[in-house]
Design a protein around this motif. Structure first.
Motif, PDB file in Angstrom:
ATOM      1  N   GLY A 155       0.802  -1.216   0.000  1.00  0.00           N
ATOM      2  CA  GLY A 155       0.000   0.000   0.000  1.00  0.00           C
ATOM      3  C   GLY A 155       0.835   1.266   0.000  1.00  0.00           C
ATOM      4  N   LEU A 156       2.047   1.166   0.531  1.00  0.00           N
ATOM      5  CA  LEU A 156       2.958   2.308   0.564  1.00  0.00           C
ATOM      6  C   LEU A 156       3.957   2.276  -0.595  1.00  0.00           C
ATOM      7  CD1 LEU A 156       3.673   2.303   4.402  1.00  0.00           C
ATOM      8  CD2 LEU A 156       2.328   3.997   3.139  1.00  0.00           C
ATOM      9  N   HIS A 157       3.774   1.310  -1.490  1.00  0.00           N
ATOM     10  CA  HIS A 157       4.667   1.146  -2.656  1.00  0.00           C
ATOM     11  C   HIS A 157       6.111   0.909  -2.214  1.00  0.00           C
ATOM     12  CE1 HIS A 157       1.246   2.368  -5.038  1.00  0.00           C
ATOM     13  NE2 HIS A 157       1.161   3.482  -4.329  1.00  0.00           N
ATOM     14  N   LEU A 158       6.264   0.090  -1.174  1.00  0.00           N
ATOM     15  CA  LEU A 158       7.584  -0.284  -0.663  1.00  0.00           C
ATOM     16  C   LEU A 158       7.821  -1.761  -0.908  1.00  0.00           C
ATOM     17  CD1 LEU A 158       7.530   1.554   2.795  1.00  0.00           C
ATOM     18  CD2 LEU A 158       8.515   2.364   0.639  1.00  0.00           C
ATOM     19  N   ALA A 159       9.080  -2.142  -0.979  1.00  0.00           N
ATOM     20  CA  ALA A 159       9.441  -3.550  -1.144  1.00  0.00           C
ATOM     21  C   ALA A 159      10.317  -3.973   0.027  1.00  0.00           C
ATOM     22  CB  ALA A 159      10.180  -3.769  -2.464  1.00  0.00           C
ATOM     23  N   PRO A 160      10.208  -5.221   0.458  1.00  0.00           N
ATOM     24  CA  PRO A 160      11.033  -5.679   1.578  1.00  0.00           C
ATOM     25  C   PRO A 160      12.479  -5.914   1.147  1.00  0.00           C
ATOM     26  CG  PRO A 160       9.717  -7.491   0.729  1.00  0.00           C
ATOM     27  CD  PRO A 160       9.274  -6.254  -0.022  1.00  0.00           C
ATOM     28  N   PHE A 161      13.373  -5.839   2.109  1.00  0.00           N
ATOM     29  CA  PHE A 161      14.757  -6.241   1.909  1.00  0.00           C
ATOM     30  C   PHE A 161      14.937  -7.650   2.441  1.00  0.00           C
ATOM     31  CE2 PHE A 161      15.122  -1.614   1.857  1.00  0.00           C
ATOM     32  CZ  PHE A 161      15.844  -1.443   0.688  1.00  0.00           C
ATOM     33  N   ASP A 162      15.852  -8.382   1.833  1.00  0.00           N
ATOM     34  CA  ASP A 162      16.090  -9.772   2.217  1.00  0.00           C
ATOM     35  C   ASP A 162      17.460  -9.980   2.850  1.00  0.00           C
ATOM     36  OD1 ASP A 162      13.627 -10.563   0.813  1.00  0.00           O
ATOM     37  OD2 ASP A 162      14.780 -10.098  -0.988  1.00  0.00           O
ATOM     38  N   LEU A 163      18.403  -9.111   2.544  1.00  0.00           N
ATOM     39  CA  LEU A 163      19.758  -9.237   3.074  1.00  0.00           C
ATOM     40  C   LEU A 163      20.249  -7.858   3.460  1.00  0.00           C
ATOM     41  CD1 LEU A 163      22.676 -11.368   1.665  1.00  0.00           C
ATOM     42  CD2 LEU A 163      23.052  -8.962   2.240  1.00  0.00           C
ATOM     43  N   VAL A 164      20.838  -7.761   4.653  1.00  0.00           N
ATOM     44  CA  VAL A 164      21.434  -6.513   5.135  1.00  0.00           C
ATOM     45  C   VAL A 164      22.882  -6.810   5.501  1.00  0.00           C
ATOM     46  CG1 VAL A 164      21.393  -4.735   6.926  1.00  0.00           C
ATOM     47  CG2 VAL A 164      19.238  -5.584   5.957  1.00  0.00           C
ATOM     48  N   CYS A 165      23.792  -6.192   4.773  1.00  0.00           N
ATOM     49  CA  CYS A 165      25.225  -6.389   4.987  1.00  0.00           C
ATOM     50  C   CYS A 165      25.806  -5.074   5.499  1.00  0.00           C
ATOM     51  CB  CYS A 165      25.899  -6.820   3.688  1.00  0.00           C
ATOM     52  SG  CYS A 165      27.681  -6.987   3.814  1.00  0.00           S
ATOM     53  N   VAL A 166      26.142  -5.046   6.777  1.00  0.00           N
ATOM     54  CA  VAL A 166      26.627  -3.821   7.415  1.00  0.00           C
ATOM     55  C   VAL A 166      27.777  -4.177   8.351  1.00  0.00           C
ATOM     56  CG1 VAL A 166      26.051  -1.991   9.072  1.00  0.00           C
ATOM     57  CG2 VAL A 166      24.390  -2.644   7.332  1.00  0.00           C
ATOM     58  N   ASN A 167      28.868  -3.420   8.272  1.00  0.00           N
ATOM     59  CA  ASN A 167      29.814  -3.423   9.380  1.00  0.00           C
ATOM     60  C   ASN A 167      30.059  -1.985   9.799  1.00  0.00           C
ATOM     61  OD1 ASN A 167      32.297  -2.588   7.827  1.00  0.00           O
ATOM     62  ND2 ASN A 167      32.001  -4.605   6.882  1.00  0.00           N
ATOM     63  N   LEU A 168      30.456  -1.809  11.034  1.00  0.00           N
ATOM     64  CA  LEU A 168      30.346  -0.516  11.703  1.00  0.00           C
ATOM     65  C   LEU A 168      31.592   0.346  11.592  1.00  0.00           C
ATOM     66  CD1 LEU A 168      28.600  -1.898  14.901  1.00  0.00           C
ATOM     67  CD2 LEU A 168      27.527  -0.893  12.879  1.00  0.00           C
ATOM     68  N   TYR A 169      31.390   1.666  11.764  1.00  0.00           N
ATOM     69  CA  TYR A 169      32.524   2.581  11.844  1.00  0.00           C
ATOM     70  C   TYR A 169      33.513   2.032  12.863  1.00  0.00           C
ATOM     71  CZ  TYR A 169      29.463   6.283   9.867  1.00  0.00           C
ATOM     72  OH  TYR A 169      28.621   7.030   9.092  1.00  0.00           O
ATOM     73  N   ASP A 170      34.790   2.154  12.563  1.00  0.00           N
ATOM     74  CA  ASP A 170      35.833   1.613  13.434  1.00  0.00           C
ATOM     75  C   ASP A 170      36.111   2.589  14.578  1.00  0.00           C
ATOM     76  OD1 ASP A 170      37.928   0.359  14.628  1.00  0.00           O
ATOM     77  OD2 ASP A 170      39.112   0.108  12.804  1.00  0.00           O
ATOM     78  N   PHE A 171      35.228   2.572  15.575  1.00  0.00           N
ATOM     79  CA  PHE A 171      35.376   3.497  16.697  1.00  0.00           C
ATOM     80  C   PHE A 171      36.635   3.196  17.502  1.00  0.00           C
ATOM     81  CE2 PHE A 171      34.702   4.916  21.065  1.00  0.00           C
ATOM     82  CZ  PHE A 171      34.451   6.267  20.837  1.00  0.00           C
ATOM     83  N   ALA A 172      37.007   1.938  17.631  1.00  0.00           N
ATOM     84  CA  ALA A 172      38.210   1.580  18.400  1.00  0.00           C
ATOM     85  C   ALA A 172      39.439   2.252  17.791  1.00  0.00           C
ATOM     86  CB  ALA A 172      38.385   0.068  18.435  1.00  0.00           C
ATOM     87  N   HIS A 173      39.522   2.239  16.471  1.00  0.00           N
ATOM     88  CA  HIS A 173      40.654   2.882  15.806  1.00  0.00           C
ATOM     89  C   HIS A 173      40.636   4.389  16.039  1.00  0.00           C
ATOM     90  CE1 HIS A 173      43.772   3.705  12.897  1.00  0.00           C
ATOM     91  NE2 HIS A 173      42.951   4.496  12.209  1.00  0.00           N
ATOM     92  N   ALA A 174      39.455   4.985  15.929  1.00  0.00           N
ATOM     93  CA  ALA A 174      39.340   6.426  16.153  1.00  0.00           C
ATOM     94  C   ALA A 174      39.758   6.788  17.574  1.00  0.00           C
ATOM     95  CB  ALA A 174      37.904   6.877  15.891  1.00  0.00           C
ATOM     96  N   ALA A 175      39.321   6.016  18.541  1.00  0.00           N
ATOM     97  CA  ALA A 175      39.651   6.296  19.928  1.00  0.00           C
ATOM     98  C   ALA A 175      41.146   6.127  20.188  1.00  0.00           C
ATOM     99  CB  ALA A 175      38.847   5.390  20.850  1.00  0.00           C
ATOM    100  N   SER A 176      41.762   5.141  19.550  1.00  0.00           N
ATOM    101  CA  SER A 176      43.181   4.868  19.779  1.00  0.00           C
ATOM    102  C   SER A 176      44.083   5.933  19.169  1.00  0.00           C
ATOM    103  CB  SER A 176      43.550   3.495  19.205  1.00  0.00           C
ATOM    104  OG  SER A 176      43.552   3.530  17.778  1.00  0.00           O
ATOM    105  N   ARG A 177      43.552   6.743  18.252  1.00  0.00           N
ATOM    106  CA  ARG A 177      44.356   7.783  17.603  1.00  0.00           C
ATOM    107  C   ARG A 177      44.497   9.031  18.453  1.00  0.00           C
ATOM    108  NH1 ARG A 177      40.747   8.239  12.640  1.00  0.00           N
ATOM    109  NH2 ARG A 177      41.740  10.273  12.428  1.00  0.00           N
TER     110      ARG A 177
END
Length: 199
Positions: free
Chosen positions: A93-115
């Protein structure tokens, strides 16, 4: 459902190792690819057909990239229960389609903090949209395959190849579990960092 056909995927990664090969496999299997920012540029440079997430949301990336995927058109497609006819009717009804796969890895906060960055600069490396998409897709593992890191590409590829581009429920459940462990560790790392710094 036991076997989930993979037809539409979102890819948005900081660690781009193996990305082109993984996305190429998906594209060759007939999967429509959607992406953001640097991930999309890398895939376009590799000759892949990748739509912008903005084409789904109808809204540009704003605030220096802070707001890209935080949109109901994205999260409705991730959180819809494909076994619930009412959910699917709502999407239609909203003209949307579902997603089947989500591939995400996160910003490297550990590296940012260590700098040794200042607190305000380090905070810019805290990922918001990524954890939201990871947690949403992990919650909805009955209807979505979540891939939270490049180390899972080979397993996912082998499984999809063996099942005619469909993801078995045990794989989806295992990766959902891994995803929640990963987002929990990420939040704990940030809490520890902020708790050890002056405002």
């Amino acid at each position: 459902m036991d076997l989930l056909p993979i037809r539409r995927a979102i890819l948005s990664v900081t660690d781009k190792s193996g990305l082109v090969e993984f996305a190429s496999f998906l594209a060759q299997g007939g999967v429509a690819l959607f992406s953001t920012g640097g991930t999309r540029r890398k895939l376009l440079d590799a000759g892949l057909n990748v739509a912008s997430v903005s084409e789904v949301t109808g809204f540009p990336e704003i605030l220096g990239g802070r707001v890209k995927t935080l949109h109901p058109h994205i999260h409705a497609g991730i959180l819809a229960d494909k076994d619930d006819p009412e959910h699917m009717q709502t999407l239609a009804g909203l003209h949307l389609a579902p997603f089947d796969l989500v591939c995400v890895n996160l910003y490297d906060f550990a590296h940012a903090a260590s700098r040794g960055l200042g607190l305000k600069d380090a905070v810019e490396q805290i990922d918001i949209g990524g954890p939201c998409m990871l947690r949403a897709s992990a919650k909805n593992f009955h209807s979505v395959l979540v891939v939270p890191g490049a180390e899972h590409y080979a397993r996912v590829t082998d499984s999809l190849r063996a099942n005619a581009m469909a993801a078995p429920l045990p794989l989806r459940r295992d990766l959902a579990c891994e995803t929640f462990a990963r987002t929990s560790e990420y939040d704990a790392m940030i809490a520890g960092y902020l708790g050890s710094r002056d405002a």
